[in-house]
Design a protein around this motif. Structure first.
Motif, short mmCIF file in Angstrom:
data_model
loop_
_atom_site.label_atom_id
_atom_site.label_comp_id
_atom_site.label_asym_id
_atom_site.label_seq_id
_atom_site.Cartn_x
_atom_site.Cartn_y
_atom_site.Cartn_z
N MET A 1 0.84 -1.19 0.00
CA MET A 1 0.00 0.00 0.00
C MET A 1 0.88 1.24 0.00
N GLY A 2 0.37 2.31 -0.58
CA GLY A 2 1.15 3.54 -0.68
C GLY A 2 1.59 4.08 0.67
N ASN A 3 2.76 4.67 0.71
CA ASN A 3 3.27 5.40 1.88
C ASN A 3 3.61 4.53 3.08
N THR A 4 3.75 3.24 2.87
CA THR A 4 4.09 2.36 4.00
C THR A 4 5.39 2.80 4.66
N ASP A 5 6.38 3.14 3.85
CA ASP A 5 7.68 3.52 4.43
C ASP A 5 7.56 4.76 5.31
N LYS A 6 6.69 5.68 4.92
CA LYS A 6 6.48 6.88 5.73
C LYS A 6 5.87 6.51 7.09
N PHE A 7 4.89 5.60 7.05
CA PHE A 7 4.24 5.19 8.30
C PHE A 7 5.18 4.38 9.19
N GLU A 8 6.08 3.64 8.56
CA GLU A 8 7.07 2.90 9.35
C GLU A 8 7.88 3.86 10.23
N MET A 9 8.17 5.03 9.67
CA MET A 9 9.03 5.99 10.38
C MET A 9 8.31 6.71 11.51
N GLY A 99 -4.44 -10.68 -3.14
CA GLY A 99 -5.62 -10.92 -2.32
C GLY A 99 -5.32 -11.99 -1.26
N LEU A 100 -6.29 -12.22 -0.40
CA LEU A 100 -6.12 -13.19 0.68
C LEU A 100 -7.40 -14.02 0.77
N SER A 101 -7.36 -15.22 0.21
CA SER A 101 -8.60 -15.98 0.03
C SER A 101 -9.17 -16.57 1.32
N ASP A 102 -8.32 -16.76 2.33
CA ASP A 102 -8.83 -17.41 3.55
C ASP A 102 -9.21 -16.41 4.64
N LEU A 103 -9.32 -15.14 4.28
CA LEU A 103 -9.69 -14.11 5.25
C LEU A 103 -11.15 -13.73 5.04
N PHE A 109 -13.91 -1.94 8.26
CA PHE A 109 -13.95 -0.47 8.25
C PHE A 109 -12.56 0.07 7.97
N MET A 110 -12.52 1.18 7.27
CA MET A 110 -11.25 1.81 6.92
C MET A 110 -11.41 3.32 7.09
N ALA A 111 -10.61 3.89 7.96
CA ALA A 111 -10.70 5.33 8.25
C ALA A 111 -9.45 6.04 7.75
N GLN A 112 -9.65 6.95 6.82
CA GLN A 112 -8.56 7.72 6.22
C GLN A 112 -7.47 6.77 5.68
N VAL A 113 -7.93 5.75 5.00
CA VAL A 113 -7.02 4.76 4.43
C VAL A 113 -7.07 4.82 2.91
N LEU A 114 -8.28 4.98 2.37
CA LEU A 114 -8.44 4.93 0.92
C LEU A 114 -7.59 5.97 0.20
N LEU A 115 -7.39 7.13 0.81
CA LEU A 115 -6.62 8.18 0.15
C LEU A 115 -5.16 7.78 -0.07
N HIS A 116 -4.68 6.76 0.67
CA HIS A 116 -3.30 6.28 0.51
C HIS A 116 -3.19 5.15 -0.51
N ILE A 117 -4.33 4.68 -1.01
CA ILE A 117 -4.33 3.52 -1.90
C ILE A 117 -4.31 3.96 -3.36
N ASP A 118 -3.33 3.48 -4.05
CA ASP A 118 -3.14 3.88 -5.45
C ASP A 118 -4.27 3.36 -6.32
N VAL A 120 -7.62 2.14 -6.17
CA VAL A 120 -8.79 2.07 -5.29
C VAL A 120 -9.71 0.92 -5.67
N GLU A 121 -10.00 0.81 -6.96
CA GLU A 121 -10.95 -0.22 -7.41
C GLU A 121 -10.44 -1.62 -7.12
N LEU A 122 -9.16 -1.84 -7.34
CA LEU A 122 -8.57 -3.16 -7.08
C LEU A 122 -8.73 -3.55 -5.61
N VAL A 123 -8.38 -2.65 -4.71
CA VAL A 123 -8.44 -2.97 -3.27
C VAL A 123 -9.89 -3.15 -2.82
N LEU A 124 -10.79 -2.30 -3.31
CA LEU A 124 -12.21 -2.44 -2.93
C LEU A 124 -12.78 -3.76 -3.45
N SER A 125 -12.29 -4.23 -4.60
CA SER A 125 -12.72 -5.54 -5.14
C SER A 125 -12.22 -6.67 -4.25
#
Length: 200
Positions: A1-9, A99-103, A109-118, A120-125
């Motif tokens: 997901m976008g910006n992971t490295d930023k959140f790591e810091m 994807g993760l088939s066994d989950l 719920f996702m709060a202020q997450v979608l804006l970081h996702i490059d 959007v349609e793929l992840v929502l699917s």
């Protein structure tokens, strides 16, 4: 997901008073849409340090905190340990990669997450596939804001266009509304936030 490295810091300094306040507002908005959730399993998707999910722990039977940043997940594990929280789990995983088939979950719920996702349609699917039949995806994010110019996040979302994308994927009973206006809450700009509820 976008910006992971930023959140790591910033994981260990993430819980500022402003973020705690926005998380409270967001979790209160999500709670209004929950139906018989105390027997249901939820996923806090893109959970960060778990600020929103922690507020909703008592509303669900169990919860999975999921994020792409291992450092964020470590912060949650510490909270789980400190407060001896039961019926929760954590997972470091990136839905933009695969994807993760066994989950499976009744509520995501996702709060202020979608804006970081490059993509959007793929992840929502992929999240649609995770939901149990009749399950709900709840999105809290910023309304489209032309003042925000960034090459690392979306500048918010148009609720109608987002609804169209989700309808195409197969989500139904989609409803959304703006529920909060705040000063300088989005990249230093005043902004409004919406909540969208959808069902599989």
């Amino acid at each position: 997901m976008g910006n992971t490295d930023k959140f790591e810091m910033i994981a260990n300094i993430y819980d500022t008073s402003e973020r705690i306040q926005i998380a409270k507002v967001s979790s209160d908005a999500i709670r209004e849409y929950l139906v018989d959730a105390n027997s249901k399993h939820a996923i806090d998707f893109g959970c960060g340090t778990g600020l929103v999910g922690m507020n909703l722990l008592n509303d669900f039977n169990s919860m999975l905190f999921l994020d792409t940043s291992q450092h964020m997940i470590n912060q949650i594990k510490q909270k789980i340990s400190d407060f001896n929280i039961q019926n929760v789990d954590t997972l470091c995983f990136d839905f933009e990669e695969k994807g993760l088939s066994d989950l499976h979950a009744d509520y995501i719920f996702m709060a202020q997450v979608l804006l970081h996702i490059d993509d959007v349609e793929l992840v929502l699917s992929r999240l649609f596939d995770v939901l149990n039949e009749g399950g709900h995806l709840l999105i809290v994010d910023f309304n489209k804001n032309e003042k925000v110019v960034s090459d690392i996040v979306h500048n918010g979302f148009n609720q109608v266009k987002l609804t169209d994308i989700m309808t195409k994927i197969g989500y139904r009973n989609i409803q959304s509304k703006t529920f909060y206006n705040g000063n300088k809450i989005f990249m230093g700009h005043d902004a409004s936030m919406f909540i969208l509820d959808s069902q599989k």
